[in-house]
Design a protein around this motif. Structure first.
Motif, PDB file in Angstrom:
ATOM      1  N   PRO A  71      -3.466  62.924 -19.009  1.00 22.81           N
ATOM      2  CA  PRO A  71      -3.676  64.282 -19.550  1.00 22.81           C
ATOM      3  C   PRO A  71      -2.416  65.147 -19.588  1.00 22.81           C
ATOM      4  CG  PRO A  71      -5.480  63.714 -18.104  1.00 22.81           C
ATOM      5  CD  PRO A  71      -4.489  62.603 -17.997  1.00 22.81           C
ATOM      6  N   GLN A  72      -1.605  65.132 -18.533  1.00 26.30           N
ATOM      7  CA  GLN A  72      -0.405  65.974 -18.521  1.00 26.30           C
ATOM      8  C   GLN A  72       0.602  65.517 -19.580  1.00 26.30           C
ATOM      9  OE1 GLN A  72       0.023  68.754 -16.930  1.00 26.30           O
ATOM     10  NE2 GLN A  72      -1.925  68.622 -15.853  1.00 26.30           N
ATOM     11  N   ALA A  73       0.795  64.236 -19.700  1.00 25.69           N
ATOM     12  CA  ALA A  73       1.724  63.712 -20.699  1.00 25.69           C
ATOM     13  C   ALA A  73       1.184  63.943 -22.109  1.00 25.69           C
ATOM     14  CB  ALA A  73       1.974  62.228 -20.465  1.00 25.69           C
ATOM     15  N   ALA A  74      -0.128  63.839 -22.263  1.00 25.82           N
ATOM     16  CA  ALA A  74      -0.738  64.074 -23.577  1.00 25.82           C
ATOM     17  C   ALA A  74      -0.521  65.525 -24.011  1.00 25.82           C
ATOM     18  CB  ALA A  74      -2.224  63.747 -23.541  1.00 25.82           C
ATOM     19  N   MET A  75      -0.620  66.472 -23.091  1.00 29.04           N
ATOM     20  CA  MET A  75      -0.389  67.878 -23.438  1.00 29.04           C
ATOM     21  C   MET A  75       1.055  68.085 -23.897  1.00 29.04           C
ATOM     22  SD  MET A  75      -3.112  69.635 -23.256  1.00 29.04           S
ATOM     23  CE  MET A  75      -2.585  71.301 -23.070  1.00 29.04           C
ATOM     24  N   GLY A  76       1.992  67.455 -23.214  1.00 32.61           N
ATOM     25  CA  GLY A  76       3.391  67.563 -23.624  1.00 32.61           C
ATOM     26  C   GLY A  76       3.632  66.940 -24.991  1.00 32.61           C
ATOM     27  N   ALA A  77       3.041  65.767 -25.212  1.00 29.90           N
ATOM     28  CA  ALA A  77       3.201  65.092 -26.503  1.00 29.90           C
ATOM     29  C   ALA A  77       2.561  65.908 -27.626  1.00 29.90           C
ATOM     30  CB  ALA A  77       2.594  63.696 -26.445  1.00 29.90           C
ATOM     31  N   LEU A  78       1.404  66.497 -27.367  1.00 31.29           N
ATOM     32  CA  LEU A  78       0.749  67.330 -28.377  1.00 31.29           C
ATOM     33  C   LEU A  78       1.582  68.571 -28.687  1.00 31.29           C
ATOM     34  CD1 LEU A  78      -2.994  67.125 -27.309  1.00 31.29           C
ATOM     35  CD2 LEU A  78      -1.932  66.149 -29.344  1.00 31.29           C
ATOM     36  N   ALA A  79       2.204  69.146 -27.661  1.00 30.97           N
ATOM     37  CA  ALA A  79       3.059  70.317 -27.887  1.00 30.97           C
ATOM     38  C   ALA A  79       4.252  69.943 -28.765  1.00 30.97           C
ATOM     39  CB  ALA A  79       3.528  70.890 -26.556  1.00 30.97           C
ATOM     40  N   VAL A  80       4.849  68.785 -28.508  1.00 34.01           N
ATOM     41  CA  VAL A  80       5.988  68.343 -29.322  1.00 34.01           C
ATOM     42  C   VAL A  80       5.544  68.080 -30.755  1.00 34.01           C
ATOM     43  CG1 VAL A  80       7.636  66.456 -29.654  1.00 34.01           C
ATOM     44  CG2 VAL A  80       7.311  67.449 -27.378  1.00 34.01           C
ATOM     45  N   LEU A  81       4.418  67.397 -30.930  1.00 33.83           N
ATOM     46  CA  LEU A  81       3.912  67.129 -32.279  1.00 33.83           C
ATOM     47  C   LEU A  81       3.582  68.434 -33.009  1.00 33.83           C
ATOM     48  CD1 LEU A  81       1.629  64.031 -31.592  1.00 33.83           C
ATOM     49  CD2 LEU A  81       3.713  64.068 -32.976  1.00 33.83           C
ATOM     50  N   ALA A  82       3.059  69.418 -32.299  1.00 40.16           N
ATOM     51  CA  ALA A  82       2.742  70.709 -32.916  1.00 40.16           C
ATOM     52  C   ALA A  82       4.012  71.427 -33.355  1.00 40.16           C
ATOM     53  CB  ALA A  82       1.952  71.579 -31.945  1.00 40.16           C
ATOM     54  N   LEU A  83       5.044  71.394 -32.523  1.00 34.40           N
ATOM     55  CA  LEU A  83       6.305  72.040 -32.896  1.00 34.40           C
ATOM     56  C   LEU A  83       6.943  71.354 -34.102  1.00 34.40           C
ATOM     57  CD1 LEU A  83       7.837  72.821 -29.399  1.00 34.40           C
ATOM     58  CD2 LEU A  83       6.901  74.433 -31.055  1.00 34.40           C
ATOM     59  N   VAL A  84       6.869  70.031 -34.146  1.00 31.27           N
ATOM     60  CA  VAL A  84       7.412  69.314 -35.302  1.00 31.27           C
ATOM     61  C   VAL A  84       6.624  69.678 -36.562  1.00 31.27           C
ATOM     62  CG1 VAL A  84       7.744  67.012 -36.316  1.00 31.27           C
ATOM     63  CG2 VAL A  84       8.353  67.429 -33.931  1.00 31.27           C
ATOM     64  N   GLN A  85       5.319  69.819 -36.425  1.00 33.47           N
ATOM     65  CA  GLN A  85       4.509  70.174 -37.585  1.00 33.47           C
ATOM     66  C   GLN A  85       4.821  71.594 -38.060  1.00 33.47           C
ATOM     67  OE1 GLN A  85       0.427  69.097 -37.370  1.00 33.47           O
ATOM     68  NE2 GLN A  85       0.222  69.303 -39.562  1.00 33.47           N
ATOM     69  N   ILE A  86       5.096  72.504 -37.136  1.00 33.81           N
ATOM     70  CA  ILE A  86       5.501  73.853 -37.524  1.00 33.81           C
ATOM     71  C   ILE A  86       6.785  73.799 -38.338  1.00 33.81           C
ATOM     72  CG2 ILE A  86       6.406  76.038 -36.620  1.00 33.81           C
ATOM     73  CD1 ILE A  86       4.351  75.750 -34.336  1.00 33.81           C
ATOM     74  N   VAL A  87       7.737  73.004 -37.886  1.00 32.70           N
ATOM     75  CA  VAL A  87       9.009  72.877 -38.612  1.00 32.70           C
ATOM     76  C   VAL A  87       8.775  72.277 -40.001  1.00 32.70           C
ATOM     77  CG1 VAL A  87      11.253  71.710 -38.618  1.00 32.70           C
ATOM     78  CG2 VAL A  87      10.409  72.768 -36.521  1.00 32.70           C
ATOM     79  N   VAL A  88       7.913  71.273 -40.093  1.00 33.30           N
ATOM     80  CA  VAL A  88       7.602  70.669 -41.396  1.00 33.30           C
ATOM     81  C   VAL A  88       7.036  71.717 -42.344  1.00 33.30           C
ATOM     82  CG1 VAL A  88       6.029  69.056 -42.566  1.00 33.30           C
ATOM     83  CG2 VAL A  88       7.338  68.305 -40.589  1.00 33.30           C
ATOM     84  N   HIS A  89       6.116  72.531 -41.868  1.00 30.44           N
ATOM     85  CA  HIS A  89       5.518  73.560 -42.724  1.00 30.44           C
ATOM     86  C   HIS A  89       6.551  74.607 -43.139  1.00 30.44           C
ATOM     87  CE1 HIS A  89       1.157  72.662 -42.707  1.00 30.44           C
ATOM     88  NE2 HIS A  89       1.501  71.961 -41.640  1.00 30.44           N
ATOM     89  N   LEU A  90       7.405  75.012 -42.202  1.00 30.98           N
ATOM     90  CA  LEU A  90       8.421  76.008 -42.533  1.00 30.98           C
ATOM     91  C   LEU A  90       9.413  75.484 -43.565  1.00 30.98           C
ATOM     92  CD1 LEU A  90       9.198  77.498 -39.021  1.00 30.98           C
ATOM     93  CD2 LEU A  90       7.972  78.600 -40.892  1.00 30.98           C
ATOM     94  N   VAL A  91       9.803  74.239 -43.447  1.00 28.89           N
ATOM     95  CA  VAL A  91      10.817  73.685 -44.349  1.00 28.89           C
ATOM     96  C   VAL A  91      10.225  73.304 -45.703  1.00 28.89           C
ATOM     97  CG1 VAL A  91      12.391  71.751 -44.693  1.00 28.89           C
ATOM     98  CG2 VAL A  91      12.321  72.915 -42.489  1.00 28.89           C
ATOM     99  N   PHE A  92       9.118  72.578 -45.695  1.00 31.19           N
ATOM    100  CA  PHE A  92       8.603  72.036 -46.954  1.00 31.19           C
ATOM    101  C   PHE A  92       7.723  73.006 -47.733  1.00 31.19           C
ATOM    102  CE2 PHE A  92       9.746  68.112 -44.785  1.00 31.19           C
ATOM    103  CZ  PHE A  92      10.369  67.417 -45.809  1.00 31.19           C
TER     104      PHE A  92
END
Length: 110
Positions: free
Chosen positions: A44-65
């Motif tokens: 669970p703790q690692a999954a929360m960190g991985a989800l946070a990273v994936l969410a930040l990457v998705q924010i960047v994708v939306h901002l750029v594209f």
């Protein structure tokens, strides 16, 4: 008829290929997040960190594209407004959590 210039003509708008690439990346990131949770691949703790990273990457994708934010001089004010909004939201959320924690600690001690 005379051609008038406006600020909107200088802005670069995305191409169909750029929108498709952004859409594909967004779908892949969403599928990765969903698969990570549904398959229980990480603790669970690692999954929360991985989800946070994936969410930040998705924010960047939306901002750029989709919002076409980049580091060009024409986008400088837009990026500054985005950074200001993010900092203000962070202060608001962190301040709220801090106040609620202090109220909880003071109420529980009586």
């Amino acid at each position: 008829m005379a051609h008038t210039h406006s600020f909107h003509e200088e802005e670069a708008h995305g191409s169909a290929l750029g929108y498709i690439a952004g859409f594909v990346l967004a779908v892949l990131l969403t599928a990765a997040s969903f698969g990570l949770v549904m398959r229980g691949m990480l603790p669970p703790q690692a999954a929360m960190g991985a989800l946070a990273v994936l969410a930040l990457v998705q924010i960047v994708v939306h901002l750029v594209f989709f919002l076409h934010l980049n580091t060009s001089s024409g986008q400088r004010w837009n990026v500054m407004a985005l950074v200001y909004t993010a900092v203000a939201a962070l202060i608001l959320v962190d301040g709220t959590v801090w106040v609620m924690h202090n109220v909880s600690m003071n109420m529980m001690s009586r």
